[in-house]
Design a protein around this motif. Structure first.
Motif, PDB file in Angstrom:
ATOM      1  N   ILE A 145       0.917  -1.094  -0.006  1.00 28.71           N
ATOM      2  CA  ILE A 145      -0.217   0.121   0.128  1.00 28.71           C
ATOM      3  C   ILE A 145       0.990   1.323   0.252  1.00 28.71           C
ATOM      4  N   GLU A 146       1.038   1.587  -1.158  1.00 22.96           N
ATOM      5  CA  GLU A 146       2.051   2.993  -1.243  1.00 22.96           C
ATOM      6  C   GLU A 146       1.085   4.040  -2.130  1.00 22.96           C
ATOM      7  N   VAL A 147       0.224   3.884  -2.670  1.00 21.90           N
ATOM      8  CA  VAL A 147      -0.561   4.944  -3.566  1.00 21.90           C
ATOM      9  C   VAL A 147      -1.879   5.127  -2.695  1.00 21.90           C
ATOM     10  N   PRO A 148      -2.035   6.238  -2.387  1.00 18.91           N
ATOM     11  CA  PRO A 148      -3.282   6.746  -1.418  1.00 18.91           C
ATOM     12  C   PRO A 148      -4.421   5.997  -2.041  1.00 18.91           C
ATOM     13  N   ALA A 149      -4.573   6.046  -3.469  1.00 16.67           N
ATOM     14  CA  ALA A 149      -5.978   5.355  -3.708  1.00 16.67           C
ATOM     15  C   ALA A 149      -6.313   3.878  -3.201  1.00 16.67           C
ATOM     16  N   ALA A 150      -5.155   3.288  -2.972  1.00 16.26           N
ATOM     17  CA  ALA A 150      -5.248   1.802  -2.502  1.00 16.26           C
ATOM     18  C   ALA A 150      -5.576   1.973  -0.960  1.00 16.26           C
ATOM     19  N   ALA A 151      -5.063   2.769  -0.329  1.00 14.38           N
ATOM     20  CA  ALA A 151      -5.484   3.072   1.170  1.00 14.38           C
ATOM     21  C   ALA A 151      -6.828   3.516   1.260  1.00 14.38           C
ATOM     22  N   LEU A 152      -7.419   4.277   0.390  1.00 15.99           N
ATOM     23  CA  LEU A 152      -8.634   4.703   0.591  1.00 15.99           C
ATOM     24  C   LEU A 152      -9.717   3.804   0.368  1.00 15.99           C
ATOM     25  N   ARG A 153      -9.147   2.591  -0.508  1.00 17.51           N
ATOM     26  CA  ARG A 153     -10.133   1.663  -0.931  1.00 17.51           C
ATOM     27  C   ARG A 153      -9.824   0.289  -0.336  1.00 17.51           C
ATOM     28  N   ALA A 154      -8.882   0.381   0.783  1.00 14.18           N
ATOM     29  CA  ALA A 154      -8.334  -0.817   1.184  1.00 14.18           C
ATOM     30  C   ALA A 154      -9.159  -1.986   1.217  1.00 14.18           C
ATOM     31  N   ALA A 155     -10.687  -1.777   1.697  1.00 15.36           N
ATOM     32  CA  ALA A 155     -11.665  -3.041   1.843  1.00 15.36           C
ATOM     33  C   ALA A 155     -11.473  -3.793   0.589  1.00 15.36           C
ATOM     34  N   ASP A 156     -11.616  -3.020  -0.539  1.00  5.77           N
ATOM     35  CA  ASP A 156     -11.666  -3.731  -1.893  1.00  5.77           C
ATOM     36  C   ASP A 156     -10.636  -4.527  -2.274  1.00  5.77           C
ATOM     37  N   LEU A 157      -9.476  -4.219  -1.898  1.00  4.10           N
ATOM     38  CA  LEU A 157      -8.069  -4.964  -1.963  1.00  4.10           C
ATOM     39  C   LEU A 157      -7.981  -5.938  -1.153  1.00  4.10           C
ATOM     40  N   ALA A 158      -8.419  -5.847   0.107  1.00  2.46           N
ATOM     41  CA  ALA A 158      -8.355  -6.819   1.002  1.00  2.46           C
ATOM     42  C   ALA A 158      -9.250  -8.082   0.747  1.00  2.46           C
ATOM     43  N   ALA A 159     -10.336  -8.081  -0.228  1.00  4.44           N
ATOM     44  CA  ALA A 159     -10.986  -9.249  -0.627  1.00  4.44           C
ATOM     45  C   ALA A 159     -10.306  -9.879  -1.475  1.00  4.44           C
ATOM     46  N   GLU A 160      -8.909  -9.526  -2.137  1.00  8.73           N
ATOM     47  CA  GLU A 160      -8.375 -10.099  -3.221  1.00  8.73           C
ATOM     48  C   GLU A 160      -7.216 -10.526  -2.905  1.00  8.73           C
ATOM     49  N   VAL A 161      -6.564 -10.381  -1.689  1.00 15.52           N
ATOM     50  CA  VAL A 161      -5.251 -10.581  -1.435  1.00 15.52           C
ATOM     51  C   VAL A 161      -5.211 -11.076   0.130  1.00 15.52           C
ATOM     52  N   GLU A 162      -4.010 -11.761   0.782  1.00 19.14           N
ATOM     53  CA  GLU A 162      -3.746 -12.364   1.899  1.00 19.14           C
ATOM     54  C   GLU A 162      -3.342 -11.469   2.843  1.00 19.14           C
ATOM     55  N   PHE A 163      -2.800 -10.331   2.573  1.00 15.19           N
ATOM     56  CA  PHE A 163      -1.928  -9.194   3.462  1.00 15.19           C
ATOM     57  C   PHE A 163      -1.646  -8.221   2.737  1.00 15.19           C
ATOM     58  N   PHE A 164      -1.559  -6.884   3.472  1.00 20.70           N
ATOM     59  CA  PHE A 164      -1.080  -5.719   3.042  1.00 20.70           C
ATOM     60  C   PHE A 164       0.414  -5.515   3.700  1.00 20.70           C
ATOM     61  N   SER A 165       1.347  -4.667   2.957  1.00 17.78           N
ATOM     62  CA  SER A 165       2.393  -4.162   3.598  1.00 17.78           C
ATOM     63  C   SER A 165       2.565  -2.828   3.259  1.00 17.78           C
ATOM     64  N   ILE A 166       2.574  -1.888   4.236  1.00 15.77           N
ATOM     65  CA  ILE A 166       2.115  -0.368   3.663  1.00 15.77           C
ATOM     66  C   ILE A 166       3.966   0.083   3.590  1.00 15.77           C
ATOM     67  N   GLY A 167       3.985   0.652   2.580  1.00 19.25           N
ATOM     68  CA  GLY A 167       5.345   1.470   2.333  1.00 19.25           C
ATOM     69  C   GLY A 167       5.219   2.806   2.416  1.00 19.25           C
ATOM     70  N   THR A 168       5.579   3.213   3.868  1.00 21.75           N
ATOM     71  CA  THR A 168       5.099   4.543   4.301  1.00 21.75           C
ATOM     72  C   THR A 168       6.129   5.647   3.577  1.00 21.75           C
ATOM     73  N   ASN A 169       7.207   5.282   2.972  1.00 18.79           N
ATOM     74  CA  ASN A 169       7.981   6.208   2.265  1.00 18.79           C
ATOM     75  C   ASN A 169       7.251   6.721   1.057  1.00 18.79           C
ATOM     76  N   ASP A 170       6.837   5.792   0.229  1.00 21.93           N
ATOM     77  CA  ASP A 170       5.973   6.154  -0.659  1.00 21.93           C
ATOM     78  C   ASP A 170       4.619   6.861  -0.653  1.00 21.93           C
ATOM     79  N   LEU A 171       4.075   6.189   0.206  1.00 23.99           N
ATOM     80  CA  LEU A 171       2.902   6.466   0.892  1.00 23.99           C
ATOM     81  C   LEU A 171       2.794   8.338   1.287  1.00 23.99           C
ATOM     82  N   THR A 172       3.818   8.415   1.776  1.00 22.18           N
ATOM     83  CA  THR A 172       3.887   9.545   2.568  1.00 22.18           C
ATOM     84  C   THR A 172       4.191  10.831   1.210  1.00 22.18           C
ATOM     85  N   GLN A 173       5.094  10.564   0.480  1.00 21.09           N
ATOM     86  CA  GLN A 173       5.515  11.216  -0.542  1.00 21.09           C
ATOM     87  C   GLN A 173       4.263  11.635  -1.492  1.00 21.09           C
TER      88      GLN A 173
END
Length: 564
Positions: A417-445
């Protein structure tokens, strides 16, 4: 000059000693310099200088590798690739054909690339300083000038520079260089990452650092980001005493990561390859939270063979027989161009272009070969292999990647999760995969629209910003509701104070540079999950990053035990 200067602390620890500044910059060659008419000889001189620089960088990289500094080896390998870039050679040759002298031709050819990178954002702006270093080394060779680099000293010293080139940083001797300070850079620059890897205290983005006169005694606190000018012996002794006491406390915090009341938080290591395993194990890593596989592919004209990939992956899996190994698929593009994976077309801003999974979709055979090698490497091992894609934006991309993984025989696909759009719609992505890993460097910038490598924008590149904390919470919450794990593998995980807040936000694991693990483990062990949640709530309620950190610290009462 004030007694105490404030910058950005990027590598914790205490260092005291006299200032030594990096040798002055190589002067710009005369803009009107012309060669005598033998263009072929002039081209040969210019290209020979570039090749000599590349060879020197490779040699330095090998030396760094022998010293156990894998990050330095990889960075220098990437720099050598820049020096040998065919497009750069063509640019130099074209300038010489116009009558420009070799040194000036090199300078101008680099200038074209420099402008492109400086305007590209994200990782690429950090490569501007790398590019300048290569340029200066080549120009110095052509003009017969001293090579820029680290000064000599008969005593331990604090290295001060406008910025530090990877070629120099990678070979710093911690016995001589007790700390370093730069005017430029940010928390995710090469300088910062290498400092943390080496365990050398470092402060970056410190205005006026180079105004410190050689020989001035300073006290550097790489955790607080301060440089105290002309400290007395009592102040130095107190700082070192606190550091020694903290080191003693860190040795007491052993075993799996957990809060004071027993809430488990696996503490994992970020690695670039098998050479990083020893440091991860020595610092108590419970597994790998980010295996940056692109380092297997850098500095090559063709991809590594299936056997090479399989061997590298298996070595890491076998090192953590009871842990997790989270592998990031090839994160090519942007600042990590690969000769055999050219970008599909001209990109005005590569950081926002085809990189990560987007690049993989243009070269599906490369991704499939990597996934197949990972599946073979995991066969017969007991580590839990989890494979994640970088730069994922939506649920369709997540679903497509998960399908590719399962076709290859990989049971645990995930996404970064590096793209803000992915964070905003995390519920949609959670239905498709087994885990998330937040890359705070890119997410912040990306959230703050601020290039993470520009020192002047360091205030924006701060994961303590409440908006970034909101995005973390918006990711962790849906993951928990779906019964999926949500880790953090960005540099924020290595901030011992922020680590407690991240746990309070619902993050389930933390992955960081290996030297950061003991302090994070100790900070978590001193606070309950309830305290972490209260600190997280207070931080999100703040209006600024500064207030967020201060509000959180008030609710984490035992940080002072650790010198935090």
């Amino acid at each position: 000059m004030p007694e105490r200067l404030q910058g950005a602390g990027v590598s914790p620890g205490i260092g005291a000693g006299p200032v030594r500044t990096v040798a002055g910059a190589v002067p710009e060659p005369d803009a009107g310099a012309r060669h005598g008419g033998d263009a072929a000889a002039e081209k040969a001189s210019a290209l020979a200088a570039l090749e000599a620089v590349a060879a020197d960088l490779e040699a330095r990289g090998a030396q760094a590798g022998e010293l156990g500094n894998t990050s330095g080896m990889e960075v220098l390998g990437a720099q050598a690739m820049m020096a040998r870039d065919p497009g750069l050679a063509d640019g130099v040759s074209a300038k010489v054909d116009e009558g420009v002298a070799a040194a000036r031709a090199v300078y101008e050819a680099f200038g074209v690339y420099r402008e492109m990178l400086a305007s590209a954002g994200e990782y690429l702006a950090a490569r501007v300083s790398d590019l300048d270093d290569i340029r200066d080394r080549a120009v110095a060779r052509l003009l017969g000038l001293p090579m820029p680099g680290i000064p000599e000293s008969d005593e331990p010293f604090v290295l001060v520079a406008r910025d530090l080139a990877p070629a120099d940083t990678a070979l710093l001797d911690p016995a001589k260089v007790v700390a370093f300070v730069t005017e430029q850079g940010g928390p995710t620059s090469h300088t910062a990452i290498l400092a943390r890897t080496m365990g050398v205290p470092a402060v970056v983005a410190l205005p006026g650092a180079t105004a410190l006169a050689d020989g001035t005694r300073v006290l550097v606190d790489g955790g607080a980001g301060t440089v105290q000018v002309d400290p007395d012996e009592a102040e130095v002794a107190a700082a070192r005493g606190a550091a020694t006491a903290r080191a003693s406390l860190l040795t007491e915090a052993a075993g799996p990561g957990a809060t004071k009341d027993g809430h488990q938080v696996p503490l994992l290591a970020n690695i670039g390859g098998p050479r990083d395993i020893e440091g991860a194990l020595a610092n108590g890593a419970e597994g790998v939270g980010l295996y940056r596989t692109e380092f297997l592919f850098l500095d090559r004209s063709e991809p590594p063979t299936d056997a090479e990939q399989e061997a590298a992956y298996r070595t890491v899996l076998e090192a953590f027989p009871e842990g997790r190994v989270v592998v990031r698929t090839l994160d090519a593009g942007a600042d990590k161009p690969l000769a055999f994976l050219p970008p599909p077309g001209d990109e005005p801003n590569p950081a926002l272009g085809e990189r990560g999974l987007r690049m993989a979709r243009s070269y599906p055979d490369v991704l499939r070969a990597q996934l197949a090698a990972l599946a073979r490497a995991a066969a017969g091992t007991t580590a839990k292999l989890e494979v994640m894609a970088p730069m994922v934006t939506d649920a369709d991309e997540a679903a497509s990647f998960a399908a590719e993984c399962r076709t290859a025989g990989i049971e645990h696909p995930g996404v970064m999760i590096e793209v803000p759009a992915a964070a905003l719609r995390a519920a949609d992505l959670a239905a498709e995969v087994e885990f998330f890993s937040i890359g705070t460097n890119d997410l912040t910038q990306y959230a703050c629209a601020a290039d993470r490598q520009i020192g002047g924008l360091a205030a924006f590149q701060d994961p303590w910003r409440p908006a970034v904390l909101d995005l973390v919470a918006m990711t962790a919450g849906p993951a928990a509701e779906a019964g999926k794990s949500c880790g953090v593998c960005g540099e924020a995980a290595g901030d011992a104070v922020l680590a407690c807040v991240l746990v309070g936000l619902g993050v389930t694991s933390l992955s960081m540079s290996a030297p950061s693990l003991p302090l994070v483990r100790a900070a978590l062990a001193r606070h309950t999950l309830a305290e972490c949640r209260q600190a997280a709530a207070a931080a999100r309620a703040a209006r600024t990053a500064k207030d967020a950190k201060e509000f959180a610290r008030v609710l984490l009462p035992y940080l002072s035990d650790l010198g935090l």
